[in-house]
Design a protein around this motif. Structure first.
Motif, mmCIF file in Angstrom:
data_model
loop_
_atom_site.group_PDB
_atom_site.id
_atom_site.type_symbol
_atom_site.label_atom_id
_atom_site.label_comp_id
_atom_site.label_asym_id
_atom_site.label_seq_id
_atom_site.Cartn_x
_atom_site.Cartn_y
_atom_site.Cartn_z
ATOM 1 N N SER A 1 0.804 -1.229 0.000
ATOM 2 C CA SER A 1 0.000 0.000 0.000
ATOM 3 C C SER A 1 0.834 1.275 0.000
ATOM 4 C CB SER A 1 -0.895 0.014 1.249
ATOM 5 O OG SER A 1 -0.099 0.090 2.427
ATOM 6 N N ASP A 2 2.154 1.144 -0.063
ATOM 7 C CA ASP A 2 3.033 2.312 0.074
ATOM 8 C C ASP A 2 2.775 3.024 1.411
ATOM 9 O OD1 ASP A 2 5.183 3.721 -0.875
ATOM 10 O OD2 ASP A 2 3.970 5.226 -1.893
ATOM 11 N N PHE A 3 2.440 2.233 2.438
ATOM 12 C CA PHE A 3 2.144 2.727 3.785
ATOM 13 C C PHE A 3 0.987 3.731 3.787
ATOM 14 C CE2 PHE A 3 6.219 0.871 4.973
ATOM 15 C CZ PHE A 3 5.958 0.402 6.252
ATOM 16 N N GLN A 4 -0.021 3.464 2.955
ATOM 17 C CA GLN A 4 -1.238 4.270 2.940
ATOM 18 C C GLN A 4 -2.336 3.499 3.682
ATOM 19 O OE1 GLN A 4 -1.332 7.403 1.778
ATOM 20 N NE2 GLN A 4 0.843 7.149 1.280
ATOM 21 N N PRO A 5 -2.748 3.922 4.874
ATOM 22 C CA PRO A 5 -3.691 3.133 5.677
ATOM 23 C C PRO A 5 -5.071 2.985 5.062
ATOM 24 C CG PRO A 5 -2.574 4.794 7.021
ATOM 25 C CD PRO A 5 -2.268 5.115 5.605
ATOM 26 N N LEU A 6 -5.475 3.923 4.202
ATOM 27 C CA LEU A 6 -6.818 3.879 3.638
ATOM 28 C C LEU A 6 -6.841 3.351 2.210
ATOM 29 C CD1 LEU A 6 -8.119 7.334 4.963
ATOM 30 C CD2 LEU A 6 -8.240 5.084 6.060
ATOM 31 N N ALA A 7 -5.731 2.762 1.765
ATOM 32 C CA ALA A 7 -5.646 2.280 0.384
ATOM 33 C C ALA A 7 -6.608 1.122 0.154
ATOM 34 C CB ALA A 7 -4.213 1.837 0.081
ATOM 35 N N ARG A 8 -7.184 1.098 -1.018
ATOM 36 C CA ARG A 8 -8.061 0.007 -1.429
ATOM 37 C C ARG A 8 -7.584 -0.526 -2.775
ATOM 38 N NH1 ARG A 8 -12.759 -0.770 1.374
ATOM 39 N NH2 ARG A 8 -13.357 0.851 2.879
ATOM 40 N N GLY A 9 -7.488 -1.844 -2.865
ATOM 41 C CA GLY A 9 -7.062 -2.462 -4.101
ATOM 42 C C GLY A 9 -8.218 -3.051 -4.872
ATOM 43 N N ARG A 10 -7.897 -3.523 -6.058
ATOM 44 C CA ARG A 10 -8.927 -4.172 -6.859
ATOM 45 C C ARG A 10 -9.300 -5.521 -6.246
ATOM 46 N NH1 ARG A 10 -6.244 -4.143 -12.706
ATOM 47 N NH2 ARG A 10 -4.500 -4.835 -11.390
ATOM 48 N N ASP B 1 -14.349 -1.260 10.025
ATOM 49 C CA ASP B 1 -13.533 -2.113 9.158
ATOM 50 C C ASP B 1 -12.108 -2.106 9.714
ATOM 51 O OD1 ASP B 1 -12.142 -3.438 7.196
ATOM 52 O OD2 ASP B 1 -13.113 -2.401 5.521
ATOM 53 N N GLY B 2 -11.764 -3.183 10.433
ATOM 54 C CA GLY B 2 -10.465 -3.231 11.079
ATOM 55 C C GLY B 2 -9.294 -3.186 10.141
ATOM 56 N N ARG B 3 -9.500 -3.479 8.854
ATOM 57 C CA ARG B 3 -8.396 -3.414 7.887
ATOM 58 C C ARG B 3 -7.899 -1.996 7.693
ATOM 59 N NH1 ARG B 3 -10.998 -5.776 2.687
ATOM 60 N NH2 ARG B 3 -12.591 -4.293 3.360
ATOM 61 N N LEU B 4 -8.788 -1.014 7.910
ATOM 62 C CA LEU B 4 -8.437 0.390 7.686
ATOM 63 C C LEU B 4 -7.940 1.078 8.953
ATOM 64 C CD1 LEU B 4 -11.507 1.347 5.462
ATOM 65 C CD2 LEU B 4 -9.227 0.655 4.714
ATOM 66 N N SER B 5 -7.881 0.364 10.046
ATOM 67 C CA SER B 5 -7.342 0.896 11.285
ATOM 68 C C SER B 5 -5.894 0.435 11.424
ATOM 69 C CB SER B 5 -8.169 0.395 12.480
ATOM 70 O OG SER B 5 -7.606 0.821 13.695
ATOM 71 N N VAL B 6 -4.966 1.365 11.520
ATOM 72 C CA VAL B 6 -3.539 1.030 11.515
ATOM 73 C C VAL B 6 -3.203 0.050 12.636
ATOM 74 C CG1 VAL B 6 -1.222 1.982 11.874
ATOM 75 C CG2 VAL B 6 -2.846 3.181 10.396
ATOM 76 N N LEU B 7 -3.698 0.321 13.818
ATOM 77 C CA LEU B 7 -3.314 -0.490 14.970
ATOM 78 C C LEU B 7 -3.863 -1.909 14.883
ATOM 79 C CD1 LEU B 7 -1.714 -0.251 17.581
ATOM 80 C CD2 LEU B 7 -3.828 0.378 18.741
ATOM 81 N N THR B 8 -5.156 -2.052 14.645
ATOM 82 C CA THR B 8 -5.744 -3.395 14.607
ATOM 83 C C THR B 8 -5.251 -4.193 13.400
ATOM 84 O OG1 THR B 8 -7.689 -2.512 13.448
ATOM 85 C CG2 THR B 8 -7.813 -2.672 15.843
#
Length: 475
Positions: A230-239, A265-272
């Protein structure tokens, strides 16, 4: 006396392997010689039959033919008896094994010896025909503490721990920069993608990830996975569904305990997400025993890598060669990034000084619900930065039943507990519109009416909400 001697002779007969140099008790069972008999000094010379009992005449000890003497044995005879009995016990207790003897008990039935050494590590649960990892790149079972390796530099430079690149170099496993043309291609590509700028922008999150990887005792290459994903982008979404810093698929995220639903959505939370990724990588690393296979399994799935290991196809480095190209490139990307970080000068780049980096820090919220806009205003933090670190809370709102840990920049003052408590008790006062928001949905969430929302924000019935628009939730 004869009865005792005969019983002892019987015991000797039960020791067929008794050493031949132990005298038999027959030497003291004959007649008691007289005091004038010169045989007392050397019995074998006085009576040759005593030197070879098998040839002796039973009556030769008594010329009168009266048979053996029944007199009491002398002290010397008793002493010889005791000595012979002791030798007998020694011979029976320590005789060598005979082929006819019963087999000895197996060693496993014996009481194990106590030891202070750690037991050997368990063999990873990989199929029998899986590859053996390279010794140069295998993760050690008990990796030595890197703090002892760089102790002098850490004492001389207190900022050592704060520079994530310094810390990362101490936990990278022997990167090989000349490991084939594919690694060289990725080295060239990454050199041309402004690695210094990318690492500087990612520094706070890189520091958090390196700390978690180091604490778990995992290879440092795993800390570079978010740079690829994700290039360290916490809110990145892929195909096709992956999301967040670690690009978890929804099913994988749920399988590792992350909550993924309409409100969080725990995937978008950096810590979890980072905690779940470290758990997942730790499981893969223990399973395959090789960081390269673990990275392949992270990309392609554990089952697919297991299946590939059952097949004979291998590449030059011994890894499965029939996996998808994107999976085989995954390892080469990590190798190339590790080479750039460990030897920037040799690769013709200059990396930034990140000694002033501070990783984000957690803040525990009290019970209640919070609006991001209110939190950002009370904390004195830009709402965009707050959302970037805590994107798992959807619609810029923290519900009372979602995770209570808020991540804020490490260099920002920690908000007082009283301030957070006051925000939790007060109803939300505003909302920042996100894509997909509607007045009806917002009214239901905040337990107000659509008419009140229109009146408080002076919205006509035909009004269309715009992302980023702030709405009042109270008069």
């Amino acid at each position: 006396m004869e009865g005792r001697i005969s019983r002892m002779n019987g015991r000797m007969n039960g020791c067929p392997d008794m050493p031949p140099d132990i005298p038999t008790l027959s030497v003291i069972s004959g007649p008691r010689p007289s005091s004038a008999d010169p045989s007392r000094a050397n019995p074998s010379r006085a009576n040759p039959s005593r030197a070879n009992p098998s040839r002796a005449n039973p009556s030769s000890g008594d010329p009168s033919g009266a048979g053996p003497s029944r007199a009491s044995p002398s002290p010397a005879s008793l002493f010889a008896l005791v000595i012979a009995f002791g030798l007998l016990l020694t011979a029976c207790g320590h005789r060598p094994r005979h082929p006819s003897d019963p087999p000895a008990l197996p060693e496993s039935t014996a009481t194990p010896a106590l030891t202070t050494r750690d037991p050997p590590p368990a063999t990873p649960a990989v199929e029998p025909n899986a590859i053996a990892p390279d010794q140069s790149e295998r993760a050690p079972r008990h990796r030595p503490d890197h703090r002892t390796e760089g102790a002098a530099e850490r004492v001389a430079n207190p900022a050592f721990e704060r520079d994530p690149l310094h810390r990362l170099r101490t936990i990278l496993l022997a990167p090989t920069c000349d490991d084939g043309p594919s690694v060289e291609r990725w080295l060239v590509r990454y050199r041309n993608q402004r690695p210094a700028d990318r690492l500087r922008a990612a520094a706070p999150l890189l520091a958090l990830v390196v700390e978690q990887v180091d604490r778990a005792g995992l290879p440092g290459q795993f800390a570079l996975i978010p740079l690829i994903e994700s290039d360290f982008q916490p809110l990145a979404r892929g195909r096709n569904g992956p999301a967040g810093l670690w690009q978890f698929m929804p099913a994988t995220a749920r399988g590792h305990g992350l909550r993924v639903d309409a409100r969080f959505d725990g995937r978008l939370s950096v810590l979890t997400a980072t905690e779940a990724a470290i758990d997942h990588l730790g499981h893969l690393h223990r399973t395959f025993g090789d960081w390269r296979l673990a990275a392949m399994a992270y990309n392609a799935g554990e089952h697919r890598v297991r299946s590939a290991l059952r097949r004979p196809a291998r590449d030059a480095s011994g890894l499965p060669s029939d996996l998808p190209t994107i999976t085989r490139n995954y390892v080469d990307k990590l190798k190339a990034l590790a080479c750039l970080i460990t030897d920037p000068v040799g690769n013709g780049i200059e990396l930034p000084d990140l000694s002033d980096t501070v990783a984000p820090k957690p803040v525990l919220l009290p019970e209640g619900s919070f609006a991001f806009a209110d939190l950002a205003e009370a904390i004195g933090l830009d709402v965009v930065r707050l959302r970037r670190l805590n994107g798992g809370h959807r619609h810029d709102h923290i519900d009372s039943d979602t995770p209570r840990t808020l991540l804020i920049p490490g260099d920002h003052p920690t908000p007082p507990a009283a301030t957070l408590a006051a925000l939790a008790q007060a109803p939300a006062r505003s909302h920042i519109v996100n894509t997909g928001d509607s007045l009806w949905a917002l009214a239901r969430r905040y337990r107000v009416s659509v008419e009140d929302l229109r009146r408080w924000n002076r919205l006509p019935e035909t009004a269309i909400l715009q992302p980023g628009q702030r709405l009042r939730l109270a008069p």
